[in-house]
Scaffold this active site. Structure first.
Site, PDB file in Angstrom:
ATOM      1  N   HIS A 134       0.852  -1.190   0.000  1.00 10.38           N
ATOM      2  CA  HIS A 134       0.000   0.000   0.000  1.00 10.38           C
ATOM      3  C   HIS A 134       0.893   1.247   0.000  1.00 10.38           C
ATOM      4  CE1 HIS A 134      -3.716   1.953   0.029  1.00 10.38           C
ATOM      5  NE2 HIS A 134      -4.395   1.149   0.827  1.00 10.38           N
ATOM      6  N   GLY A 185      -2.006   3.997  -9.611  1.00 12.42           N
ATOM      7  CA  GLY A 185      -1.104   5.059  -9.179  1.00 12.42           C
ATOM      8  C   GLY A 185      -0.750   5.975 -10.328  1.00 12.42           C
ATOM      9  N   GLU A 207      -3.837   1.055 -13.610  1.00 13.98           N
ATOM     10  CA  GLU A 207      -4.875   2.091 -13.500  1.00 13.98           C
ATOM     11  C   GLU A 207      -4.148   3.371 -13.099  1.00 13.98           C
ATOM     12  OE1 GLU A 207      -7.849   1.849 -14.383  1.00 13.98           O
ATOM     13  OE2 GLU A 207      -8.295  -0.286 -14.329  1.00 13.98           O
ATOM     14  N   CYS A 241      -8.652  10.229  -9.483  1.00 14.37           N
ATOM     15  CA  CYS A 241      -8.098   9.969 -10.821  1.00 14.37           C
ATOM     16  C   CYS A 241      -9.136  10.296 -11.879  1.00 14.37           C
ATOM     17  CB  CYS A 241      -7.651   8.522 -10.929  1.00 14.37           C
ATOM     18  SG  CYS A 241      -8.944   7.361 -10.474  1.00 14.37           S
TER      19      CYS A 241
HETATM   20  P1  NAP Z   1       2.101   6.911  -6.853  1.00 15.30           P
HETATM   21  O1  NAP Z   1       3.095   7.833  -6.286  1.00 15.30           O
HETATM   22  O2  NAP Z   1       2.342   6.347  -8.191  1.00 15.30           O
HETATM   23  O3  NAP Z   1       1.936   5.733  -5.774  1.00 15.30           O
HETATM   24  C1  NAP Z   1       1.037   4.648  -5.980  1.00 15.30           C
HETATM   25  C2  NAP Z   1       1.634   3.416  -5.333  1.00 15.30           C
HETATM   26  O4  NAP Z   1       2.780   3.029  -6.085  1.00 15.30           O
HETATM   27  C3  NAP Z   1       2.121   3.633  -3.903  1.00 15.30           C
HETATM   28  O5  NAP Z   1       1.934   2.423  -3.192  1.00 15.30           O
HETATM   29  C4  NAP Z   1       3.599   3.910  -4.096  1.00 15.30           C
HETATM   30  O6  NAP Z   1       4.363   3.616  -2.951  1.00 15.30           O
HETATM   31  C5  NAP Z   1       3.907   2.962  -5.234  1.00 15.30           C
HETATM   32  N1  NAP Z   1       5.049   3.328  -6.057  1.00 15.30           N
HETATM   33  C6  NAP Z   1       5.332   4.545  -6.579  1.00 15.30           C
HETATM   34  N2  NAP Z   1       6.460   4.465  -7.342  1.00 15.30           N
HETATM   35  C7  NAP Z   1       6.881   3.167  -7.275  1.00 15.30           C
HETATM   36  C8  NAP Z   1       7.996   2.479  -7.812  1.00 15.30           C
HETATM   37  N3  NAP Z   1       8.904   3.070  -8.597  1.00 15.30           N
HETATM   38  N4  NAP Z   1       8.143   1.166  -7.534  1.00 15.30           N
HETATM   39  C9  NAP Z   1       7.242   0.540  -6.748  1.00 15.30           C
HETATM   40  N5  NAP Z   1       6.175   1.145  -6.197  1.00 15.30           N
HETATM   41  C10 NAP Z   1       5.991   2.449  -6.460  1.00 15.30           C
HETATM   42  O7  NAP Z   1       0.666   7.542  -6.951  1.00 15.30           O
HETATM   43  P2  NAP Z   1      -0.105   8.320  -5.823  1.00 15.30           P
HETATM   44  O8  NAP Z   1       0.485   9.676  -5.712  1.00 15.30           O
HETATM   45  O9  NAP Z   1      -0.187   7.492  -4.597  1.00 15.30           O
HETATM   46  O10 NAP Z   1      -1.575   8.386  -6.469  1.00 15.30           O
HETATM   47  C11 NAP Z   1      -1.964   9.394  -7.323  1.00 15.30           C
HETATM   48  C12 NAP Z   1      -1.979   8.939  -8.758  1.00 15.30           C
HETATM   49  O11 NAP Z   1      -2.751   7.749  -8.888  1.00 15.30           O
HETATM   50  C13 NAP Z   1      -2.660   9.951  -9.624  1.00 15.30           C
HETATM   51  O12 NAP Z   1      -1.978  10.073 -10.840  1.00 15.30           O
HETATM   52  C14 NAP Z   1      -4.048   9.340  -9.836  1.00 15.30           C
HETATM   53  O13 NAP Z   1      -4.707   9.824 -10.964  1.00 15.30           O
HETATM   54  C15 NAP Z   1      -3.718   7.897  -9.920  1.00 15.30           C
HETATM   55  N6  NAP Z   1      -4.897   7.069  -9.632  1.00 15.30           N
HETATM   56  C16 NAP Z   1      -5.454   6.344 -10.640  1.00 15.30           C
HETATM   57  C17 NAP Z   1      -6.596   5.590 -10.404  1.00 15.30           C
HETATM   58  C18 NAP Z   1      -7.269   4.780 -11.498  1.00 15.30           C
HETATM   59  O14 NAP Z   1      -8.131   3.970 -11.188  1.00 15.30           O
HETATM   60  N7  NAP Z   1      -6.909   4.962 -12.745  1.00 15.30           N
HETATM   61  C19 NAP Z   1      -7.165   5.581  -9.137  1.00 15.30           C
HETATM   62  C20 NAP Z   1      -6.555   6.338  -8.132  1.00 15.30           C
HETATM   63  C21 NAP Z   1      -5.411   7.073  -8.396  1.00 15.30           C
HETATM   64  P3  NAP Z   1       4.865   4.783  -1.932  1.00 15.30           P
HETATM   65  O15 NAP Z   1       3.668   5.392  -1.318  1.00 15.30           O
HETATM   66  O16 NAP Z   1       5.678   4.002  -0.968  1.00 15.30           O
HETATM   67  O17 NAP Z   1       5.669   5.721  -2.768  1.00 15.30           O
END
Ligand code: NAP
Length: 431
Positions: A134, A185, A207, A241
Site C-alpha cells: 500500500h 497510481g 490504472e 483519478c
Molecule cells: P504513486 O506515487 O504512483 O503511488 C502509488 C503506489 O505506487 C504507492 O503504493 C507507491 O508507494 C507505489 N510506487 C510509486 N512508485 C513506485 C515504484 N517506482 N516502484 C514501486 N512502487 C511504487 O501515486 P499516488 O500519488 O499514490 O496516487 C496518485 C496517482 O494515482 C494519480 O496520478 C491518480 O490519478 C492515480 N490514480 C489512478 C486511479 C485509477 O483507477 N486509474 C485511481 C486512483 C489514483 P509509496 O507510497 O511508498 O511511494
C-alpha cells in the site's frame, strides 16, 4: 530478497494451492461476511482513512459503504469462470479458467480502502491470492484490511499486507511466486512497474492518472452542470483519478456557466476533515500541495488567467482555484491532483472534441447537453475508457472500469475483472 519476504511469498503460495481448489460458490460466501464487517464498522474505518489522507469523514464513510457494496456484488455474481464445453471432433474439449497464483497489488493513498478492495475482491474470488504493497501513508488501512479479511474467515495467506520499499516491489515482481501485478497510481509508477513486469514476463494491470474533460454545450442544464462540475473537481480534495479536471465550455454560455460554476465552487472551502459537514479537507501530503502550487504558477507564467486564485491556507490546504486556459499551455497536458480547475472556451463541438482528446490521458470524460445525438457524437469519439452524459462519471461495480492511452490498461470491476488474473486452459482428448 530478505528472508521474511521470501517466507511470506511461500506462505501465500501454499495458501493459493488450497484456495484454488475451493469452488467459486464457496469462495463467494466469505465476501458476504466481509461486507457485513465493512458495513458494521464503517465509521471506524472511515476515521482511519481520514486520519491517513485528510479527506472529509463523510466521504471516507461513503468509501467504506462502496467497498461493502462491491463485496455484495461479487458474493452473488454469476460464475463466468466455470468450465466451458466446446463442440469439436474430440471426446473431451473443454476450457478451464485457471487462476494465475499470487498477485501483487501496488495501491495509492487517495482511496485507501476502495482501490485495494476493488483489486483484491475479484482477483481472490477468481481463485488467486494477493499480497498488497500500500502507499506509505496508508499502512493502517493496509493492516486493517488484512485483519478484516481474516475476521471474515478467509484463510491466512489469502490477503497479506506487506510494508515494502520500491526496490522490494521490484524484487517481488521478479520472484517466480508472483504471477501478476496490478498498480493503481501515477503514470511514473506505471512505467516503472510495467517495465519490471515486462522484463520478467508477468501479467500487469495499470490504472493510472487522468485529466478528464467535462464538456458543457450551450443546450445543457447549466445549473446542474455547474453543481456537478464543482463536485467532480473537488470531491476527495480534488485528488480523484477519474474526475472532471478540464472544463470545456461552449462560447455562447461561457460567461453564464463560469459565474454559476464559480458560485458552486466557492461553497467548497477547506475545513477540519473530521467534521461531518466538511466538503473539502486538506491535501494528503505537503509535497503534493507544493507540486500543485508549482503547476499553478507555471500555468500563469504560460498565459493562463486566474478566474479564482488558488490560495494556500497553511502548508496542506487550499482555497480552490479556477484557471482560464489557453489550449497550448503546457499545464493543459498535465494532471492537476488537487483543488484547481482548468476552463477552456470553444466555438463548436469539433473544437470541444479536439481539446478533450488533446491529452495523453483517457479515463472518464463527461458531456452535458440536452441533445441525445450530440451526446452520442461525443460518447463515440471521446478517447477514454468511460463517458458520462449529463452526470458526473462515477465507477460502478456492475460496469467495467479502465483507462485508455497513458491512463493505463486492463479492466477492473464488473464480471470482466474476474478474468484479469486467470488464463483459459484448453483440454482436448479421446479414449
Ligand atoms: P504513486 O506515487 O504512483 O503511488 C502509488 C503506489 O505506487 C504507492 O503504493 C507507491 O508507494 C507505489 N510506487 C510509486 N512508485 C513506485 C515504484 N517506482 N516502484 C514501486 N512502487 C511504487 O501515486 P499516488 O500519488 O499514490 O496516487 C496518485 C496517482 O494515482 C494519480 O496520478 C491518480 O490519478 C492515480 N490514480 C489512478 C486511479 C485509477 O483507477 N486509474 C485511481 C486512483 C489514483 P509509496 O507510497 O511508498 O511511494
Amino acid at each position: 530478497m530478505e528472508q521474511f519476504l521470501q517466507n511470506t511469498l511461500q506462505n501465500s503460495q501454499d495458501a493459493f494451492q488450497k484456495w484454488r481448489k475451493i469452488p467459486f460458490e464457496e469462495r463467494q460466501k466469505y465476501f458476504t461476511q466481509l461486507s457485513e464487517i465493512l458495513n458494521d464498522r464503517k465509521q471506524e474505518f472511515g476515521e482511519i482513512i481520514t486520519k491517513e489522507m485528510n479527506k472529509p469523514i463523510s466521504q471516507s464513510v461513503s468509501e467504506i459503504e462502496k467497498c461493502a457494496a462491491l463485496c455484495d456484488y461479487y458474493a452473488t455474481a454469476e460464475n463466468i469462470l466455470k468450465t466451458e464445453q466446446v463442440e469439436t471432433e474430440f471426446q473431451i474439449s473443454e476450457i478451464h479458467h485457471e487462476p494465475l497464483g499470487v498477485i501483487l497489488g501496488v495501491m495509492p493513498w487517495n482511496f485507501p480502502f476502495w482501490q485495494a478492495i476493488r483489486f483484491a475482491v475479484p482477483t481472490i474470488l477468481a481463485g488467486n491470492v494477493i499480497v498488497l504493497k500500500h502507499a506509505s501513508i496508508c499502512e493502517k488501512s493496509g493492516e486493517t484490511m488484512q485483519e478484516i479479511f481474516e475476521e471474515a474467515g478467509f484463510p491466512k495467506g489469502i490477503f497479506t499486507f506487506l510494508k515494502v520499499s520500491h526496490t522490494e516491489v521490484e524484487e517481488m515482481i521478479a520472484h517466480p511466486i508472483i504471477r501478476g501485478v496490478s498498480l493503481t497510481g501515477s503514470e511514473a509508477a506505471g512505467r516503472k512497474i510495467a517495465e519490471t513486469a515486462g522484463k520478467n514476463l508477468k501479467k500487469c494491470v495499470l490504472e493510472l492518472g487522468g485529466s478528464d474533460a467535462f464538456i458543457v454545450c450551450e443546450d445543457a442544464d447549466l445549473e446542474k452542470a455547474a453543481k456537478d462540475g464543482a463536485q467532480a473537481r473537488l470531491q476527495n480534495n480534488g485528488q480523484t483519478c477519474v474526475a472532471g479536471k478540464r472544463f470545456i465550455i461552449h462560447e455562447k454560455i461561457y460567461q453564464d456557466f463560469v459565474e454559476k460554476f464559480t458560485e458552486e465552487y466557492q461553497k467548497y472551502q477547506p475545513e477540519n476533515p473530521m467534521n461531518e459537514e466538511t466538503k473539502l479537507g486538506l491535501m494528503a501530503r505537503e509535497d503534493l500541495a507544493s507540486d500543485l502550487e508549482k503547476q499553478y504558477q507555471k500555468a500563469l507564467n504560460n498565459g493562463a488567467k486566474a478566474i479564482v486564485a488558488l490560495e494556500s491556507v497553511g502548508s496542506m490546504a487550499f482555497k480552490p482555484g479556477i484557471l482560464e486556459m489557453n489550449p497550448e499551455n503546457p499545464i493543459a497536458q498535465e494532471e492537476l491532483f488537487g483543488p484547481l480547475a482548468m476552463v477552456f472556451k470553444v466555438k463548436n463541438d469539433e473544437e470541444a472534441l479536439q481539446i478533450a482528446n488533446n491529452t495523453m490521458f483517457g479515463l472518464g470524460n463527461a458531456v452535458f447537453t440536452s441533445n441525445k445525438e450530440r451526446a452520442l457524437f461525443f460518447a463515440e469519439n471521446l478517447e477514454s475508457g468511460s463517458v458520462a452524459i449529463n452526470q458526473i462519471f462515477r465507477s460502478d461495480v456492475r460496469l467495467p472500469f479502465g483507462g485508455r492511452k497513458n491512463s493505463g490498461y486492463g479492466v477492473e470491476l464488473s464480471l470482466y475483472a474476474l478474468k484479469e488474473f486467470t488464463a483459459p486452459k484448453t483440454i482436448i482428448g479421446k479414449f
